[in-house]
Design a protein around this motif. Structure first.
Motif, short mmCIF file in Angstrom:
data_model
loop_
_atom_site.label_atom_id
_atom_site.label_comp_id
_atom_site.label_asym_id
_atom_site.label_seq_id
_atom_site.Cartn_x
_atom_site.Cartn_y
_atom_site.Cartn_z
N UNK A 43 0.80 -1.22 0.00
CA UNK A 43 0.00 0.00 0.00
C UNK A 43 0.83 1.26 0.00
N UNK A 44 2.14 1.11 -0.12
CA UNK A 44 3.06 2.25 -0.13
C UNK A 44 3.76 2.41 -1.46
N UNK A 94 8.95 -10.14 5.60
CA UNK A 94 8.60 -9.06 6.51
C UNK A 94 8.67 -7.70 5.84
N UNK A 95 8.21 -6.69 6.59
CA UNK A 95 8.18 -5.31 6.08
C UNK A 95 8.18 -4.35 7.26
N UNK A 98 3.10 6.64 9.56
CA UNK A 98 1.80 6.19 10.06
C UNK A 98 0.73 6.43 9.00
N UNK A 99 -0.38 5.71 9.13
CA UNK A 99 -1.48 5.87 8.18
C UNK A 99 -2.28 4.59 8.06
N UNK A 100 -3.26 4.62 7.19
CA UNK A 100 -4.07 3.44 6.87
C UNK A 100 -3.68 3.01 5.46
N UNK A 101 -3.24 1.77 5.33
CA UNK A 101 -2.75 1.24 4.07
C UNK A 101 -3.63 0.06 3.63
N UNK A 102 -3.88 -0.03 2.32
CA UNK A 102 -4.56 -1.20 1.79
C UNK A 102 -3.50 -2.16 1.29
N UNK A 103 -3.41 -3.31 1.96
CA UNK A 103 -2.44 -4.33 1.62
C UNK A 103 -3.13 -5.36 0.73
N UNK A 104 -2.55 -5.64 -0.43
CA UNK A 104 -3.08 -6.65 -1.35
C UNK A 104 -2.09 -7.81 -1.43
N UNK A 163 -7.31 -3.58 4.89
CA UNK A 163 -6.74 -2.32 5.38
C UNK A 163 -5.92 -2.61 6.62
N UNK A 164 -4.78 -1.93 6.70
CA UNK A 164 -3.87 -2.08 7.84
C UNK A 164 -3.62 -0.70 8.43
N UNK A 165 -3.80 -0.58 9.73
CA UNK A 165 -3.60 0.68 10.45
C UNK A 165 -2.20 0.67 11.08
N UNK A 166 -1.42 1.71 10.75
CA UNK A 166 -0.07 1.85 11.28
C UNK A 166 -0.02 3.15 12.08
#
Length: 139
Positions: A58-59, A87-88, A93-99, A126-129
């Motif tokens: 998502x980045x 790993x990653x 910070x933010x909300x990312x959509x991981x596919x 969605x992943x919250x960081x």
């Protein structure tokens, strides 16, 4: 994925090592899976195998892995330890959509012919960081 990042109680953190893995409940979800069918004297056989997993974080970054290693407190001692194989680390910070995409090779043969077909399955979440900050006060 750990931290799961699906709520503020289980969010990931900037600079924290996220672990990613394919959580399979049976070998049939990973392969190889083989099946055959015969009709009118011709037998066709298919074998499907996962060839890899790609995590679009998502980045703009994509991480290519195999099955990965499940996170456990026993493996890390609860510390910020990097995954041994998938790993990653998020830098903001933010909300990312991981596919997550599993790539499959489906090999087939029958009637004197054979070949291979690519196939893929994708799932998104969605992943919250968040960002941890500490405050030190002096007395």
């Amino acid at each position: 994925m750990f931290p799961r990042g699906d709520s503020t109680e289980r969010m990931g953190y900037v600079g924290w090592n996220a672990w990613m893995w394919a959580a399979v409940t049976s070998e049939g979800q990973w392969g190889p899976i083989t099946d055959s069918i015969a009709e009118r004297g011709v037998t066709v056989t298919l074998t499907a195998t996962v060839t890899g997993v790609e995590w679009d974080m998502g980045t703009g970054d994509v991480v290519s892995c195999g099955r990965g290693t499940p996170w456990s407190e026993a493996a890390t001692g609860g510390r910020n330890v990097a995954s041994p194989d998938c790993g990653y680390v998020y830098g903001e910070d933010g909300r990312y959509t991981v596919a997550v995409t599993s790539r499959w090779a489906v090999d087939w043969s029958g009637g004197g012919e054979s070949g291979s077909l690519p196939f893929s399955l994708t799932r998104e979440a969605d992943v919250l960081i968040g960002e941890m900050q500490s405050v030190v006060t002096q007395r």
